[in-house]
Design an enzyme around this catalytic site. Sequence first.
Site, mmCIF file in Angstrom:
data_model
loop_
_atom_site.group_PDB
_atom_site.id
_atom_site.type_symbol
_atom_site.label_atom_id
_atom_site.label_comp_id
_atom_site.label_asym_id
_atom_site.label_seq_id
_atom_site.Cartn_x
_atom_site.Cartn_y
_atom_site.Cartn_z
ATOM 1 N N SER A 30 0.858 -1.191 0.000
ATOM 2 C CA SER A 30 0.000 0.000 0.000
ATOM 3 C C SER A 30 0.887 1.231 0.000
ATOM 4 O O SER A 30 2.042 1.165 0.470
ATOM 5 C CB SER A 30 -0.870 0.009 1.265
ATOM 6 O OG SER A 30 -1.535 1.254 1.390
ATOM 7 N N TYR A 42 -1.346 -1.107 10.642
ATOM 8 C CA TYR A 42 -1.504 -1.346 9.199
ATOM 9 C C TYR A 42 -0.295 -0.791 8.433
ATOM 10 O O TYR A 42 0.306 -1.481 7.604
ATOM 11 C CB TYR A 42 -2.801 -0.682 8.723
ATOM 12 C CG TYR A 42 -3.100 -0.857 7.247
ATOM 13 C CD1 TYR A 42 -3.662 -2.035 6.776
ATOM 14 C CD2 TYR A 42 -2.836 0.161 6.331
ATOM 15 C CE1 TYR A 42 -3.948 -2.193 5.411
ATOM 16 C CE2 TYR A 42 -3.120 0.008 4.981
ATOM 17 C CZ TYR A 42 -3.676 -1.170 4.529
ATOM 18 O OH TYR A 42 -3.956 -1.326 3.187
HETATM 19 P P1 NAP Z 1 -11.388 -5.787 0.807
HETATM 20 O O1 NAP Z 1 -12.340 -5.307 -0.220
HETATM 21 O O2 NAP Z 1 -11.705 -5.600 2.244
HETATM 22 O O3 NAP Z 1 -11.070 -7.320 0.507
HETATM 23 C C1 NAP Z 1 -10.185 -8.014 1.332
HETATM 24 C C2 NAP Z 1 -10.053 -9.422 0.815
HETATM 25 O O4 NAP Z 1 -9.148 -10.118 1.681
HETATM 26 C C3 NAP Z 1 -11.360 -10.187 0.827
HETATM 27 O O5 NAP Z 1 -11.406 -11.000 -0.310
HETATM 28 C C4 NAP Z 1 -11.274 -11.041 2.083
HETATM 29 O O6 NAP Z 1 -11.942 -12.274 1.979
HETATM 30 C C5 NAP Z 1 -9.789 -11.292 2.150
HETATM 31 N N1 NAP Z 1 -9.321 -11.555 3.512
HETATM 32 C C6 NAP Z 1 -9.375 -10.747 4.593
HETATM 33 N N2 NAP Z 1 -8.809 -11.356 5.648
HETATM 34 C C7 NAP Z 1 -8.416 -12.562 5.220
HETATM 35 C C8 NAP Z 1 -7.761 -13.653 5.840
HETATM 36 N N3 NAP Z 1 -7.420 -13.607 7.128
HETATM 37 N N4 NAP Z 1 -7.494 -14.751 5.101
HETATM 38 C C9 NAP Z 1 -7.850 -14.819 3.795
HETATM 39 N N5 NAP Z 1 -8.468 -13.815 3.151
HETATM 40 C C10 NAP Z 1 -8.736 -12.704 3.860
HETATM 41 O O7 NAP Z 1 -9.961 -5.082 0.624
HETATM 42 P P2 NAP Z 1 -9.212 -4.500 -0.654
HETATM 43 O O8 NAP Z 1 -9.364 -3.049 -0.640
HETATM 44 O O9 NAP Z 1 -9.586 -5.279 -1.851
HETATM 45 O O10 NAP Z 1 -7.710 -4.807 -0.214
HETATM 46 C C11 NAP Z 1 -6.946 -5.863 -0.767
HETATM 47 C C12 NAP Z 1 -5.490 -5.601 -0.425
HETATM 48 O O11 NAP Z 1 -5.100 -4.339 -0.959
HETATM 49 C C13 NAP Z 1 -5.196 -5.531 1.062
HETATM 50 O O12 NAP Z 1 -3.952 -6.115 1.333
HETATM 51 C C14 NAP Z 1 -5.147 -4.037 1.337
HETATM 52 O O13 NAP Z 1 -4.347 -3.735 2.446
HETATM 53 C C15 NAP Z 1 -4.531 -3.550 0.052
HETATM 54 N N6 NAP Z 1 -4.784 -2.139 -0.247
HETATM 55 C C16 NAP Z 1 -6.052 -1.643 -0.352
HETATM 56 C C17 NAP Z 1 -6.213 -0.305 -0.665
HETATM 57 C C18 NAP Z 1 -7.564 0.322 -0.847
HETATM 58 O O14 NAP Z 1 -7.641 1.554 -0.939
HETATM 59 N N7 NAP Z 1 -8.646 -0.429 -0.915
HETATM 60 C C19 NAP Z 1 -5.115 0.520 -0.841
HETATM 61 C C20 NAP Z 1 -3.851 -0.011 -0.713
HETATM 62 C C21 NAP Z 1 -3.697 -1.345 -0.419
HETATM 63 P P3 NAP Z 1 -13.561 -12.369 1.861
HETATM 64 O O15 NAP Z 1 -13.865 -11.873 0.479
HETATM 65 O O16 NAP Z 1 -13.863 -13.810 2.026
HETATM 66 O O17 NAP Z 1 -14.099 -11.501 2.938
#
Ligand code: NAP
Length: 259
Positions: free
Chosen positions: A150, A163
């Site tokens: 991130s 985080y």
């Molecule tokens: P999200 O919509 O909350 O989705 C998170 C995903 O991770 C979901 O598929 C969830 O599974 C899965 N997950 C959560 N905990 C888990 C665990 N303990 N074991 C296995 N799977 C797990 O988040 P996102 O925004 O797509 O984020 C994805 C990644 O990108 C993360 O690493 C986050 O830190 C990073 N990121 C996000 C952003 C942003 O702005 N959104 C920015 C920078 C980085 P389920 O579908 O089954 O719930």
Amino acid sequence: MSNSRKVALITGGARGIGLGIATALAGDGCDLIVNGMRSADDVADVLTALRALSARVVYAQGDVSDAAARARMLELAHDEFGRLDVLVNNAGITSVGRKDLLEADEASWDRVFDVNLKGPFFLTQQVAAWMIAQREADSGFAGTIINISSISAQIVSTNRGDYCLTKAAIGMATKLWAARLADHGVAVYEIQPGVIESDMTVGVKEKYDRLFAEGLALERRWGKPQDVGRAAAMLVRGDLPYATGQTLEIAGGMMIRQM
Ligand code: NAP
């Protein structure tokens, strides 16, 4: 082996950024092991949509922070495909309760570190051993490991210290694994998404709508899961050669300061 369809394991691949990556890789001809926390029934529609892209898709329910669940994901990959070309460490959670540093608690620290750092590190360790064996069996094998960190690896948020720390550490994990695996035909990359539309950011939508309008990023819009998906697909295709260990910011130019 080098001429057949690649197989990719994507943690957290059934929603948000992970689904953006899964969709892009399926569109490029990869077969998928999609991991997530929800039940297979809950993600059935998502899997059907991915299969419509001609991909073979299996779902591995399980918590990346749990060693037994990680082992099950790889067993499934062995049993269903007999190979693994790509690992995308995408699953992640934000700080529990988003508490100020002065209020931050150990329960959130432990959970965030387990899911965002320990899980990907040890999943990579197991996958790396398998990729090394695949390379020894076939000199044409080329593995790809992508860590989704991130811009929080660089930008401070005082209500999400745990985080930010895990995402900064993923940067070092990327370099460590890149160094360890370079001689085995496995490239390791880090992608730093900016602020991306997903369930993780739904609660802060108004705040970032305003900040984007005010110029938070050079490109004045939210990032989309597809933006990250296209970057990952480029890496998996091998379209960024001679670049192992690199970090890609997919953040609309957010890290460029102006005065
Ligand atoms: P999200 O919509 O909350 O989705 C998170 C995903 O991770 C979901 O598929 C969830 O599974 C899965 N997950 C959560 N905990 C888990 C665990 N303990 N074991 C296995 N799977 C797990 O988040 P996102 O925004 O797509 O984020 C994805 C990644 O990108 C993360 O690493 C986050 O830190 C990073 N990121 C996000 C952003 C942003 O702005 N959104 C920015 C920078 C980085 P389920 O579908 O089954 O719930």
